[in-house]
Design a protein around this motif. Structure first.
Motif, PDB file in Angstrom:
ATOM      1  N   THR A 112      43.767  35.146  39.136  1.00 20.07           N
ATOM      2  CA  THR A 112      43.504  34.501  40.415  1.00 20.07           C
ATOM      3  C   THR A 112      42.017  34.389  40.712  1.00 20.07           C
ATOM      4  OG1 THR A 112      45.622  35.315  41.265  1.00 20.07           O
ATOM      5  CG2 THR A 112      43.990  34.630  42.876  1.00 20.07           C
ATOM      6  N   ARG A 113      41.261  35.451  40.490  1.00 22.07           N
ATOM      7  CA  ARG A 113      39.825  35.413  40.810  1.00 22.07           C
ATOM      8  C   ARG A 113      39.100  34.369  39.974  1.00 22.07           C
ATOM      9  NH1 ARG A 113      38.072  39.310  44.164  1.00 22.07           N
ATOM     10  NH2 ARG A 113      39.394  41.156  44.460  1.00 22.07           N
ATOM     11  N   ASP A 114      39.434  34.308  38.707  1.00 16.59           N
ATOM     12  CA  ASP A 114      38.799  33.321  37.837  1.00 16.59           C
ATOM     13  C   ASP A 114      39.133  31.902  38.289  1.00 16.59           C
ATOM     14  OD1 ASP A 114      37.378  32.208  35.806  1.00 16.59           O
ATOM     15  OD2 ASP A 114      38.779  32.711  34.216  1.00 16.59           O
ATOM     16  N   SER A 143      37.176  30.953  41.476  1.00 15.87           N
ATOM     17  CA  SER A 143      35.776  30.650  41.156  1.00 15.87           C
ATOM     18  C   SER A 143      35.648  29.252  40.563  1.00 15.87           C
ATOM     19  CB  SER A 143      35.217  31.702  40.189  1.00 15.87           C
ATOM     20  OG  SER A 143      35.896  31.648  38.942  1.00 15.87           O
ATOM     21  N   LEU A 150      46.513  39.102  46.637  1.00  8.05           N
ATOM     22  CA  LEU A 150      45.117  38.739  46.411  1.00  8.05           C
ATOM     23  C   LEU A 150      44.879  37.254  46.662  1.00  8.05           C
ATOM     24  CD1 LEU A 150      42.271  39.454  45.408  1.00  8.05           C
ATOM     25  CD2 LEU A 150      43.088  39.078  43.067  1.00  8.05           C
ATOM     26  N   LEU A 193      41.972  35.500  49.088  1.00  8.05           N
ATOM     27  CA  LEU A 193      40.965  34.573  48.587  1.00  8.05           C
ATOM     28  C   LEU A 193      41.097  33.201  49.248  1.00  8.05           C
ATOM     29  CD1 LEU A 193      40.998  35.473  44.777  1.00  8.05           C
ATOM     30  CD2 LEU A 193      39.363  36.195  46.524  1.00  8.05           C
TER      31      LEU A 193
END
Length: 666
Positions: free
Chosen positions: A246-248, A251, A320, A324
């Motif tokens: 998810t974070r990638d 971004s 998460l 975000l």
């Protein structure tokens, strides 16, 4: 599956005797295609059969699944043949009809059909990807688009294990030092079957490949296309695995949205939104043909695919991805302010609209199919809380497209969570319609009201919605203004949308035993105001007709002409729906009111609007309209002493309006 007509054609009485005729025509087409494919009669029998099949599809005639499977198999083989006698125009026609037969709605059973992927891959490789040392081959217009569409529709019929073969074929082409990497990525996005078991196993490999090329729009576009589709098909079974990425992914979304931060004016993508020039191993056109549909630009397509990917990353119950998403929307809120306008306005408004649209589709699909685990009610409320401030803020943007996207977002939020989304919007609408200091917001407020009117009046969505109808219908009457055609068009559009689902018939009966008596009394009081509003609307329409400005020919401008014709079209639609929804008694009163207006006013320049009025009345009840108007009209014609025909009117053309040369004959 029943055989017959689909869509509106199935409701028309004229189609009752055509089913047998269409069935015999279809049998003749099937026999002709079989014979033409066997004898390779491309220019005679095959072309004629394809033309007849197109016409049959245009009638919305549903072919039996067995016939569709047989025709798709034959034409797919003819399309992918390496015979040079098959010209590209015939290829495009066969691809069009095959795509239509392969198209199926979600949840429908697939055809009994198996199609090999390699012949189609070889055909696209030969036509679209050339060698610099060879003479360029001309490609028929739109042929690549239909071949790519055929691959997109046919990939679910590829044999089991095709994904493994496709990736084995394309992996050697993923070379960062060679342009063939773009060919490999385009074919991977186009051919990979998302529904095949084990398709998620290639996601980690794709995420690793994504970082190989930066600041190139087509590269991001095709990665988003395949990843968003894979996430939609695997988010239920592979939710924890997707959460680790998810974070990638977020971004990457910030990278693609490309907002200006700080004093730097450098953009990640160039202003042209184009692709690299043609070279060795690269197609002769933009790679966007492998993923885009319709007239969307690459930036809009990328933003919408980002929204789709984000929506299916959201786990039920929070996580998460929800955190975000809230941070992302909070960070772009200042860019959505009406005074902050720039290149980012369009993409952010599209991101907002696409997020709401895809979330609504996901919630509707999960509730319809009973998918578990599904999005919870608290998740819907949280999503509405995150998106609502941006939608309300973008409503008054300087960009008309951004304002329209905000209205669409509010519509989906109203259908998802009306009790939380509609009260803040209605407060702004009342403020825009009642104050003198914010009249510039009136048009945007009525556009938003037209978007949310159906979620508002549904009692299961918003119990207090019906109580707002009388006040809103009265306040918006002033929007019909002959001096502001755009506001008039917006008001008439609101009334057309509202009246299309709201009969103007007062309720006089008592509440049935199974209905809530208090709720029924509220609805009865609301319907009592319909008659008064209908005749006030007619008075406002008459004032609009009388005060309509008619400039001289030399004073006409293209913009005012377009606005005037648009207002006339909406005027016609609104009046027709209004007269259709009136009850018998109210229609008789409206008919007498229109007749009194026509025969007691000197209307020399308003013939077009009078024609619209009478046309709408005659569409609803022609007999009553004739009885009311014809005797008086005949009496006027008989007593007129100097009745002369009006001069003949000619259609204006560029040649007739062009200035004459000096000395030319008149």
């Amino acid at each position: 599956e029943p055989v017959g007509f689909s869509g509106i054609n199935s409701q028309m009485p004229q189609t009752e005797g055509f089913v047998d005729d269409c069935e015999s025509v279809l049998n003749a087409i099937v026999e002709g295609i079989r014979a033409a494919a066997a004898s390779k009669d491309w220019f005679g029998g095959m072309r004629d059969c394809i033309r007849d099949l197109k016409r049959l599809q245009g009638l919305k005639y549903k072919q039996p699944p067995g016939v569709r499977a047989e025709l798709c198999g034959i034409m797919y083989k003819c399309i992918t043949t390496e015979e040079e006698e098959v010209d590209q125009i015939l290829l495009k026609s066969m691809a069009q009809v095959t795509c239509r037969m392969l198209q199926s709605k979600p949840g429908k059973e697939l055809l009994d059909l198996s199609l090999p992927w390699r012949p189609l891959y070889n055909l696209i490789d030969r036509l679209c990807f050339g060698k610099s040392r060879l003479q360029a081959m001309g490609v028929c217009r739109n042929l690549p688009h239909w071949l790519v569409t055929l691959a997109r529709r046919a990939r679910k019929y590829f044999p089991e294990g095709s994904n493994r073969e496709i990736m084995a074929e394309l992996r050697p082409l993923f070379c960062p030092q060679d342009m063939s990497i773009f060919k490999a990525q385009g074919c991977m996005s186009m051919l990979l079957n998302r529904q095949e078991e084990g398709a998620f196993g290639y996601v980690a490999e794709m995420m690793g490949l994504w970082s190989w090329v930066t600041s190139y729009m087509d590269w991001d576009m095709m990665m988003l296309n395949v990843l968003s589709s894979l996430c939609k098909h695997t988010y239920i079974s592979k939710g924890p695995e997707w959460e680790s990425m998810t974070r990638d992914i977020f971004s990457r979304v910030l990278h693609i949205v490309d907002l200006p931060v700080g004093p730097s004016r450098i953009h990640i993508y160039d202003a042209r939104e184009g692709s690299l020039p043609a070279g060795d191993g690269y197609p002769r056109f933009s790679l966007s043909v492998f993923v885009t549909k319709g007239s969307r630009t690459r930036v809009v397509h990328n933003v919408r695919k980002c929204a789709k990917l984000i929506v299916y990353l959201l786990p039920p119950g929070g996580g998460l991805a929800w955190q975000l998403l809230a941070k992302l929307m909070n960070s772009v809120e200042s860019f959505m302010h009406p005074s902050n306008h720039g290149y980012w306005t369009h993409r952010l408004s599209d991101l907002l609209c696409a997020l709401c649209e895809n979330f609504y589709k996901r919630v509707s699909t999960e509730r319809l199919k009973g998918i578990e685990p599904c999005v919870l009610k608290t998740d819907v409320e949280e999503f509405s809380r995150i998106m609502l401030p941006l939608a309300l803020q973008g409503l008054y943007s300087k960009s008309a497209s951004a304002s329209l996207q905000s209205c669409t977002a509010l519509k989906f939020l109203g259908m998802l969570d009306a009790s939380n989304a509609l009260p803040p919007l209605l407060d702004q609408v009342y403020q825009a319609l009642t104050t003198l200091t914010e009249v510039h917001q009136t048009t945007s407020a009525m556009q938003a009201l037209a978007a949310v009117v159906f979620p508002m009046v549904k009692s299961e969505n918003f119990s207090a919605g019906a109580e707002h109808l009388p006040a809103l219908m009265q306040l918006t009457l002033d929007g019909i203004d002959s001096n502001d055609l755009h506001k008039t068009w917006t008001t008439l559009r609101l009334y057309t949308v509202l009246l299309s689902g709201l009969p103007l018939i007062p309720i006089t009966d008592d509440a049935p035993g199974e209905r809530d008596a208090a709720r029924h009394e509220v609805i009865r009081q609301v319907t009592d105001t319909f008659a008064d509003w209908a005749f006030k609307f007619l008075d406002q329409a008459f004032a609009f007709i009388v005060n309509q400005n008619y400039p001289h020919a030399e004073e006409e401008h293209a913009k005012s002409d377009i606005e005037g014709r648009t207002s006339e079209m909406m005027f016609h639609c609104t009046l027709e729906v209004l007269f259709m929804q009136l009850g018998d008694k109210l229609f008789d009163r409206a008919l007498r009111k229109v007749a009194n207006f026509c025969f007691t006013n000197l209307l020399t320049h308003q013939t077009e609007h009078l024609g619209i009025l009478l046309t709408c009345l005659c569409r609803v009840d022609p007999a009553a309209a004739v009885r009311m108007f014809l005797p008086t009209c005949l009496r006027i014609l008989l007593v007129s002493p100097n009745l002369s025909p009006s001069p003949r009117r000619y259609v204006k053309t560029p040649a007739s309006t062009a200035p004459k040369r000096e000395g030319s004959s008149q």
